[in-house]
Design a protein around this motif. Structure first.
Motif, mmCIF file in Angstrom:
data_model
loop_
_atom_site.group_PDB
_atom_site.id
_atom_site.type_symbol
_atom_site.label_atom_id
_atom_site.label_comp_id
_atom_site.label_asym_id
_atom_site.label_seq_id
_atom_site.Cartn_x
_atom_site.Cartn_y
_atom_site.Cartn_z
ATOM 1 N N MET A 1 1.040 -0.562 0.136
ATOM 2 C CA MET A 1 0.343 -0.510 -0.182
ATOM 3 C C MET A 1 1.117 1.434 0.047
ATOM 4 S SD MET A 1 -2.801 1.017 2.783
ATOM 5 C CE MET A 1 -3.720 0.211 2.091
ATOM 6 N N THR A 2 0.147 2.335 -0.986
ATOM 7 C CA THR A 2 1.167 3.742 -0.814
ATOM 8 C C THR A 2 0.743 4.277 0.686
ATOM 9 O OG1 THR A 2 1.526 3.114 -3.374
ATOM 10 C CG2 THR A 2 2.211 5.319 -2.170
ATOM 11 N N PHE A 3 1.801 4.862 0.858
ATOM 12 C CA PHE A 3 1.426 6.084 1.892
ATOM 13 C C PHE A 3 0.954 7.487 1.094
ATOM 14 C CE2 PHE A 3 3.125 8.316 5.276
ATOM 15 C CZ PHE A 3 1.801 8.522 6.062
ATOM 16 N N THR A 4 -0.361 8.032 1.446
ATOM 17 C CA THR A 4 -0.699 9.531 1.177
ATOM 18 C C THR A 4 -1.208 10.112 2.152
ATOM 19 O OG1 THR A 4 -3.324 8.425 0.290
ATOM 20 C CG2 THR A 4 -0.839 8.310 -1.762
ATOM 21 N N LEU A 5 -1.395 11.365 1.539
ATOM 22 C CA LEU A 5 -1.659 12.885 1.802
ATOM 23 C C LEU A 5 -2.633 13.449 0.998
ATOM 24 C CD1 LEU A 5 -1.218 14.659 4.169
ATOM 25 C CD2 LEU A 5 0.296 15.694 3.294
ATOM 26 N N THR A 6 -3.458 13.639 1.834
ATOM 27 C CA THR A 6 -4.669 14.743 0.833
ATOM 28 C C THR A 6 -5.122 15.275 1.446
ATOM 29 O OG1 THR A 6 -6.080 13.251 1.470
ATOM 30 C CG2 THR A 6 -4.737 12.922 -1.047
ATOM 31 N N SER A 7 -5.993 16.654 1.289
ATOM 32 C CA SER A 7 -6.437 17.603 2.080
ATOM 33 C C SER A 7 -8.159 17.621 0.850
ATOM 34 C CB SER A 7 -5.406 18.915 1.955
ATOM 35 O OG SER A 7 -6.159 20.192 3.197
ATOM 36 N N ASP A 8 -8.728 18.720 1.860
ATOM 37 C CA ASP A 8 -9.940 18.384 1.956
ATOM 38 C C ASP A 8 -9.522 20.038 0.870
ATOM 39 O OD1 ASP A 8 -10.773 16.533 1.639
ATOM 40 O OD2 ASP A 8 -12.297 17.038 3.724
ATOM 41 N N ASP A 9 -8.902 20.845 1.125
ATOM 42 C CA ASP A 9 -9.412 22.613 1.301
ATOM 43 C C ASP A 9 -7.895 22.870 0.031
ATOM 44 O OD1 ASP A 9 -9.817 22.907 3.415
ATOM 45 O OD2 ASP A 9 -8.039 22.933 4.583
ATOM 46 N N PHE A 10 -7.104 21.587 -0.324
ATOM 47 C CA PHE A 10 -6.217 22.047 -1.710
ATOM 48 C C PHE A 10 -5.783 20.611 -2.152
ATOM 49 C CE2 PHE A 10 -3.605 22.695 1.631
ATOM 50 C CZ PHE A 10 -2.459 22.913 2.047
ATOM 51 N N SER A 11 -5.625 20.917 -3.317
ATOM 52 C CA SER A 11 -4.939 19.130 -4.212
ATOM 53 C C SER A 11 -3.520 19.815 -3.970
ATOM 54 C CB SER A 11 -5.302 19.363 -5.717
ATOM 55 O OG SER A 11 -6.237 18.935 -5.383
ATOM 56 N N ASP A 12 -2.352 18.561 -4.420
ATOM 57 C CA ASP A 12 -1.163 18.665 -5.134
ATOM 58 C C ASP A 12 -0.282 19.544 -5.564
ATOM 59 O OD1 ASP A 12 1.511 17.793 -3.824
ATOM 60 O OD2 ASP A 12 1.648 16.911 -5.952
ATOM 61 N N ASN A 13 0.128 21.170 -5.744
ATOM 62 C CA ASN A 13 0.444 22.341 -5.922
ATOM 63 C C ASN A 13 -0.459 23.214 -6.378
ATOM 64 O OD1 ASN A 13 3.601 21.194 -6.950
ATOM 65 N ND2 ASN A 13 2.578 19.487 -7.613
#
Length: 154
Positions: A1-13
């Motif tokens: 499984m890949t360790f990932t980080l996301t946000s409801d406030d913005f996407s990457d870049n």
């Protein structure tokens, strides 16, 4: 499984929202992570601006000792019980929003979540981002990042 980080406030870049800009909201963003490796005993979060004109970047947020069963921090916090927020380069613990010098160009705000092999790192609210980073260097199993961009056009 890949360790990932996301946000409801913005996407990457994406552009960093006004809520995370010091003069406009100064609120920590929502963060959610998944896929932590086996052996994870806690998590840590940092927000770092490598483009600050300091010669050493700028620490906007350091959090350690987040319990291993926590996988999300709401916008504006609070951080979970037992977690400790370190001193930012503004001089106080907690989140410090983006505030690049006017006309300095775009800055990257790199949010990183660390899967840590210890329940507690030896850090305090008075400790700098460098001390958090030093401790994380020796205890990180995996890390995931999401970057936002902000420019103060003055």
């Amino acid at each position: 499984m890949t360790f990932t980080l996301t946000s409801d406030d913005f996407s990457d870049n994406d552009t960093l929202p006004d809520a995370q800009v010091q003069a406009k909201g100064n609120t920590s963003p929502h963060l959610r992570w998944s896929g932590a490796p086996e052996g994870t005993k806690s998590f840590a979060i940092t927000c770092y601006d490598p483009d600050a004109p300091t010669g050493s970047g700028f620490w906007h947020w350091t959090v350690a000792n987040i319990p291993a069963d926590v996988t999300e921090i709401p916008a504006g916090g609070p951080v979970p019980a037992g977690a400790v927020e370190g001193r930012t380069d503004y001089g106080e613990p907690g989140f410090g929003g983006a505030a690049p010098p006017p006309g300095h160009g775009p800055h990257r705000y790199i949010f990183t979540v660390f899967a840590v092999d210890a329940e507690q790192l030896e850090v305090t609210p008075e400790d700098s981002g460098a001390k958090y980073g030093f401790n994380l260097h020796f205890h990180t199993l995996a890390k995931a990042t999401i970057t936002a961009i902000y420019e103060n056009k003055g």
